[in-house]
Write a protein that holds these residues in place. Structure first.
Motif, PDB file in Angstrom:
ATOM      1  N   SER A 185     -42.792   3.964 -33.833  1.00 25.33           N
ATOM      2  CA  SER A 185     -42.351   5.233 -32.957  1.00 25.33           C
ATOM      3  C   SER A 185     -43.473   6.093 -32.641  1.00 25.33           C
ATOM      4  O   SER A 185     -44.058   6.758 -31.572  1.00 25.33           O
ATOM      5  N   ALA A 186     -44.139   6.477 -33.907  1.00 20.83           N
ATOM      6  CA  ALA A 186     -45.357   7.363 -33.679  1.00 20.83           C
ATOM      7  C   ALA A 186     -46.628   6.631 -33.081  1.00 20.83           C
ATOM      8  O   ALA A 186     -47.209   7.394 -32.366  1.00 20.83           O
TER       9      ALA A 186
ATOM     10  N   ARG B 133     -46.020   6.958 -29.451  1.00 21.65           N
ATOM     11  CA  ARG B 133     -46.079   8.429 -28.908  1.00 21.65           C
ATOM     12  C   ARG B 133     -47.744   8.398 -28.484  1.00 21.65           C
ATOM     13  O   ARG B 133     -47.952   9.104 -27.523  1.00 21.65           O
ATOM     14  N   ILE B 134     -48.315   7.793 -29.345  1.00 25.56           N
ATOM     15  CA  ILE B 134     -49.892   7.931 -29.295  1.00 25.56           C
ATOM     16  C   ILE B 134     -50.215   7.161 -28.000  1.00 25.56           C
ATOM     17  O   ILE B 134     -50.981   7.762 -27.138  1.00 25.56           O
ATOM     18  N   ARG B 135     -49.554   6.081 -27.659  1.00 27.40           N
ATOM     19  CA  ARG B 135     -49.757   5.324 -26.671  1.00 27.40           C
ATOM     20  C   ARG B 135     -49.234   6.046 -25.234  1.00 27.40           C
ATOM     21  O   ARG B 135     -50.155   6.041 -24.192  1.00 27.40           O
ATOM     22  N   HIS B 136     -48.044   6.747 -25.334  1.00 25.09           N
ATOM     23  CA  HIS B 136     -47.586   7.545 -24.290  1.00 25.09           C
ATOM     24  C   HIS B 136     -48.649   8.514 -24.180  1.00 25.09           C
ATOM     25  O   HIS B 136     -48.966   8.993 -22.881  1.00 25.09           O
ATOM     26  N   GLN B 137     -49.188   9.266 -25.154  1.00 19.98           N
ATOM     27  CA  GLN B 137     -50.124  10.098 -24.717  1.00 19.98           C
ATOM     28  C   GLN B 137     -51.252   9.778 -24.040  1.00 19.98           C
ATOM     29  O   GLN B 137     -51.806  10.793 -23.057  1.00 19.98           O
TER      30      GLN B 137
ATOM     31  N   SER C  47     -39.691   4.024 -25.784  1.00 21.82           N
ATOM     32  CA  SER C  47     -39.701   4.315 -27.159  1.00 21.82           C
ATOM     33  C   SER C  47     -39.356   6.401 -26.962  1.00 21.82           C
ATOM     34  O   SER C  47     -38.782   6.931 -27.741  1.00 21.82           O
ATOM     35  N   GLU C  48     -40.185   6.768 -25.902  1.00 24.04           N
ATOM     36  CA  GLU C  48     -40.247   8.155 -25.812  1.00 24.04           C
ATOM     37  C   GLU C  48     -38.839   8.758 -25.297  1.00 24.04           C
ATOM     38  O   GLU C  48     -38.374   9.722 -25.655  1.00 24.04           O
ATOM     39  N   ALA C  49     -38.321   7.802 -24.320  1.00 25.54           N
ATOM     40  CA  ALA C  49     -36.909   8.012 -23.926  1.00 25.54           C
ATOM     41  C   ALA C  49     -35.939   8.154 -25.226  1.00 25.54           C
ATOM     42  O   ALA C  49     -35.227   9.179 -25.052  1.00 25.54           O
TER      43      ALA C  49
ATOM     44  N   ALA D 116     -35.431  11.963 -20.374  1.00 24.74           N
ATOM     45  CA  ALA D 116     -35.147  10.737 -20.936  1.00 24.74           C
ATOM     46  C   ALA D 116     -34.698   9.878 -20.181  1.00 24.74           C
ATOM     47  O   ALA D 116     -34.891   8.683 -19.998  1.00 24.74           O
ATOM     48  N   HIS D 117     -33.743  10.198 -19.147  1.00 20.13           N
ATOM     49  CA  HIS D 117     -33.309   9.265 -18.033  1.00 20.13           C
ATOM     50  C   HIS D 117     -34.374   8.921 -17.155  1.00 20.13           C
ATOM     51  O   HIS D 117     -34.567   7.812 -16.841  1.00 20.13           O
TER      52      HIS D 117
END
Length: 536
Positions: free
Chosen positions: A112-113, A116-120, A401-403, A426-427
């Motif tokens: 998950s961490a 989160r980096i990939r999402h950033q 993952s972020e959702a 999230a939706h």
């Protein structure tokens, strides 16, 4: 006197020369000592030799591609390990699998961490090149930690399950379970037909192919059960155990696909009821916004302009939704998403004319509906991706993952305003994950070449001719579901490296992929576990 002066001058010159020679000797001595000290330090710390960054030869784009491959491989491993853990828990009870459950939970936290980096990295705020490379290295490092954590428990897990020793009993159990699932297929098809008559194609994307995919998984399970029986007849329990593992995963996915269809039907029906309530509430908010504008007396400030725009948008969305509700086929979750977005913008614009207590009460009234819609969207996207993970890239996985993280935050209680915002986000992210995953699967199904590459990240398993879900024996469904991992595994990725994990020196941990080798079975453990030779 001249003679004395010459003698004095000669003496002075000799003294100067002596001082210079002495200085040179001292300097050379110091240099020699420093060289010896530096050589001794180098010998004492040989680990400092070589490049600090093992990926220094990679461009940032190449490093990003590599990190994406790591994420996909490790995410697949975690999902497969979690499924395997469920089988073991059902067989032996929760107390017997505590160590493995802890390993999976820890792996999911690291994963998950990393996501989160990939999402950033994918958001609208760009990072400079140095920061981007640092973040990509952190993704790679976290993926390596997940791989090591799961791989460390793989042997003990295999020993616990002892599938070879219990092959006859397990085979009979799976055969019965597969028969039960086949008995559910007509009812599932009837449910899908009912949903198709009532809801739009877009609303049914997460489950439209579930019946056919369940058939493909069951076909694969049947073939694996036949191979297991052949292995037992020949006295080869290792072969029998390997086939049983594939059958077990396929049967598990078939059940998940059929369960998801039933859950989706219930979620859509509930969302349809919530749409009407949310629509009525938003029309009330539109009326309140218009009243606030009238009370302001036509003042032309920025706040009033923002309020006017938000009211107009919410009014338009409400009208569109009412029109859509009159159609014979609707998309309740899609309408909820539109209403939530418009309501959020209107609530923000109304913030200047409402006190905190009013804003909190309004958020509390909307929260339950928003949570249900977000939970349904996240669950649908999770089931869709998990049962089709062989073709899904990093973008869909990162969004999902972020959702999940935002939904957990929204459900944890606290400030209703913040919880409502988290549920709505999230939706939205779950819907984005679905869109990206669908694009990836379409590229997998109709690639331009072997191993199509979606915009959302490199696909681990390609979909060449004859490898679709309708392939003989359900092989294509097993590959799409991540049960079988194709032997190329992104072959040739970075300078010939497999997309799987590599060592610090840049060499593939599992060795070179053998051309024409059979697909690898997913099992409990990390990608490194999958690369090990099967124990016969």
């Amino acid at each position: 006197m001249p003679v004395q002066t010459t003698e004095v001058d000669l003496f002075s010159v000799l003294c100067c020369l002596a001082i210079i020679v002495l200085g040179v000797v001292l300097a050379l001595t110091m240099i020699g000592r420093r060289r010896k000290r530096d050589q001794g330090t180098a010998k004492a710390a040989p680990h400092q030799a070589g490049p600090v960054d093992p990926f220094a030869a990679y461009s940032t784009t190449q490093l990003s591609t590599y990190a994406n491959g790591q994420l996909v491989a490790v995410d697949n491993a975690v999902r497969t390990s979690e499924q395997e853990l469920g089988f073991a828990t059902a067989q032996y009870g929760a107390a017997a699998v505590t160590t493995f459950a802890t390993a999976v939970a820890s792996a999911k936290e690291d994963l998950s961490a990393a996501f989160r980096i990939r999402h950033q990295l994918d958001d609208e705020i760009p990072e400079d090149d140095t920061t981007r490379r640092q973040l990509l290295r952190e993704i790679v490092d976290r993926c390596g930690a997940v791989d090591r954590r799961l791989d460390a428990e793989a042997d003990a897990f295999e020993k616990l399950r002892a599938m070879g020793a219990n092959a006859e009993e397990l085979g009979q159990s799976l055969l019965a379970r597969a028969g039960e699932l086949r008995d559910r297929l007509p009812g599932a098809q009837a449910t899908l037909t009912r949903l198709t008559d009532r809801y739009t194609d877009g609303a049914l994307i997460p489950v439209a192919g579930n019946v056919s995919e369940a058939v493909a998984r069951l076909d694969f399970a049947d073939e694996q059960l036949r191979q297991s029986a052949t292995g037992l007849a020949a006295g080869d329990r290792g072969k029998a155990a390997l086939a049983l593992r594939g059958a077990e995963q396929a049967v598990g996915q078939a059940g998940s696909l059929l369960d998801a269809l039933g859950k989706s039907a219930a979620d859509l029906d509930t969302a349809g009821q919530n749409v009407t309530r949310l629509l009525d509430e938003m029309q009330g908010e539109v009326a309140a916004g218009k009243a606030a504008m009238q009370a302001a007396g036509g003042a032309g400030g920025a706040d009033q302009m923002n309020l006017a725009a938000a009211v107009a948008r919410a009014d338009q969305v409400a009208g569109d939704v009412r029109t859509q509700l009159a159609n014979p086929r609707t998309d309740p979750l899609g309408m909820m998403r539109r209403l939530e977005g418009a309501a959020s913008g209107l609530a923000e614009a109304m913030g200047g004319v409402r006190d905190a207590a009013n804003r909190t009460e309004q958020a509390r009234r909307q929260l339950d509906q928003a949570l249900h819609a977000a939970r349904a969207a996240v669950d649908s996207a999770t089931g869709y991706l998990t049962t089709r993970r062989g073709a899904v890239g990093t973008t869909a996985r990162a969004r999902l993952s972020e959702a999940h993280a935002l939904l957990d935050r929204a459900e944890s209680g606290g400030d209703p305003v913040a919880a409502l915002a988290a549920a709505e986000r999230a939706h939205d992210l779950a819907a984005q994950a679905m869109d990206s995953a669908r694009d990836d699967i379409e590229r997998w199904s109709f690639p331009s070449g072997y191993g199509g590459q979606p915009a959302g990240g490199r696909v681990i398993i390609g979909g060449p001719g004859g490898f679709g879900t309708a392939a003989a024996g359900g092989m294509g469904g097993a590959v799409l579901g991540g049960i079988l991992l194709d032997s190329v595994l992104g072959g040739g990725g970075m300078g010939g490296f497999r997309i799987g994990l590599t060592s610090e020196g840049g060499q593939s941990d599992g060795g070179a992929t053998t051309p024409g080798a059979p697909p690898v079975q997913g099992r409990f453990g990390g990608p490194s576990t999958w690369m090990r030779p099967e124990k016969q």
